[in-house]
Design a protein around this motif. Structure first.
Motif, short mmCIF file in Angstrom:
data_model
loop_
_atom_site.label_atom_id
_atom_site.label_comp_id
_atom_site.label_asym_id
_atom_site.label_seq_id
_atom_site.Cartn_x
_atom_site.Cartn_y
_atom_site.Cartn_z
N LYS A 30 31.04 -24.93 48.84
CA LYS A 30 32.69 -25.35 49.00
C LYS A 30 32.84 -25.08 50.50
CE LYS A 30 34.32 -24.86 44.39
NZ LYS A 30 34.83 -26.22 44.35
N SER A 34 34.38 -28.44 52.81
CA SER A 34 35.64 -27.90 53.36
C SER A 34 35.57 -28.54 54.88
CB SER A 34 36.20 -26.97 53.22
OG SER A 34 36.28 -26.61 51.74
N PHE A 233 33.18 -34.55 49.33
CA PHE A 233 33.90 -34.50 47.93
C PHE A 233 32.63 -33.94 46.62
CE2 PHE A 233 34.64 -36.33 43.77
CZ PHE A 233 36.18 -36.03 43.73
N LYS A 234 31.41 -34.28 47.03
CA LYS A 234 30.63 -33.76 46.18
C LYS A 234 30.54 -32.03 46.13
CE LYS A 234 25.57 -33.35 45.62
NZ LYS A 234 24.14 -33.97 45.92
N GLY A 237 34.90 -30.90 46.14
CA GLY A 237 35.79 -31.28 45.29
C GLY A 237 37.26 -31.83 45.61
N PRO A 238 38.18 -32.04 44.69
CA PRO A 238 39.57 -32.84 45.06
C PRO A 238 40.06 -32.25 46.29
CG PRO A 238 39.12 -32.58 42.67
CD PRO A 238 38.06 -31.78 43.37
N ILE A 239 40.08 -31.13 46.56
CA ILE A 239 40.63 -30.38 47.43
C ILE A 239 40.47 -30.99 49.06
CG2 ILE A 239 39.05 -28.42 47.89
CD1 ILE A 239 42.91 -28.13 48.29
N GLY A 241 40.51 -33.91 49.80
CA GLY A 241 41.43 -34.77 50.41
C GLY A 241 42.60 -34.19 51.09
#
Length: 257
Positions: A30, A34, A233-234, A237-239, A241
């Motif tokens: 993650k 990010s 994104f993989k 995740g949605p964060i 964006g």
């Protein structure tokens, strides 16, 4: 000349930094996603504000279209070829948080296919960094001060490049010393690319400068869309964006400082 080499080296050194980090520490997916998202947004903003906007000020939409779409097309063709040689894994971080021992095959070496994949990763990484470094050099044409928006954006985006690509190189059986040497080469080529961007176009017409600048910008946007955004994104995740939006805003803020 020396400014171009200096700033090109600083921006590209983030790949080496990322490589050193992943060789020493376990990095959660993650976090990599990010950082990649932040770099994606920063590069999108830098390309828009530093290249396309300024190119339109010295040329017409025709030159911008030729350069931008041409750069995107050429990068896509090269990326298609490199991806079939294993270079599509240069942004993959699926093994960054695994134990180092699992990155090698049972014999401790690499197969011919793995070696080909590793070289594809390396060539793909060089292909990603060259247009970015050329952008830095172009921002110095005419004795102007370096664009900090470009340097910061490229530095941020290069960190996950070093993290993820190093994991792929380890998987392909490359030793730590060889990996570090390869990233030093990437930094060297990036410095040369920055130097070329600053010197070769110094006496060119505004139209040529705009076409070449936008060519680099088109290549970068194509690279972002095909490699960085999907992987961010993989893993994040949605964060991602929202984080990407922060990157765009940072680039805008640096541009108008």
């Amino acid at each position: 000349m020396w400014n171009a080499i200096l700033w090109g080296t600083i921006a590209a050194s983030a790949t080496l930094l990322g490589a050193l980090v992943v060789l020493k520490f376990t990095i959660p997916k993650k976090i990599i996603g990010s950082i990649m998202a932040l770099g994606t947004g920063a590069l999108i903003g830098a390309t828009t504000y530093e290249l396309l906007e300024e190119s339109l000020e010295i040329s017409s939409i025709k030159e911008v279209a030729i350069g931008f779409l041409g750069g995107a097309l050429i990068f896509t063709i090269l990326d298609y070829y490199i991806s079939h040689k294993g270079g599509q894994k240069r942004k993959h971080s699926d093994r960054v948080d695994e134990n180092n021992a699992s990155l090698f095959n049972s014999s401790g070496g690499s197969s011919k296919g793995s070696a080909t994949s590793g070289m594809g990763i390396f060539i793909g990484s060089v292909m990603d960094t060259l247009p970015e470094s050329a952008m830095i050099g172009m921002s110095l044409i005419g004795g102007q001060a370096v664009s900090m928006a470009l340097v910061v954006s490229i530095f941020i985006s290069n960190i996950p490049e070093g993290l993820s690509s190093t994991a792929g190189l380890l998987k392909s059986g490359f030793t730590k010393k060889k990996i570090i040497f390869m990233w030093v080469l990437v930094v060297f080529f990036s410095a040369l690319s920055s130097l070329a961007g600053a010197t070769l176009l110094d006496n060119a017409s505004d139209s040529i400068k705009a076409i070449v600048s936008c060519f680099a910008g088109g290549a970068i946007i194509a690279m972002i869309a095909s490699t960085m955004m999907p992987e961010a994104f993989k893993e994040g995740g949605p964060i991602v964006g929202f984080i990407t939006s922060i990157g765009v805003f940072i680039s805008l803020w640096l541009h108008y400082l």
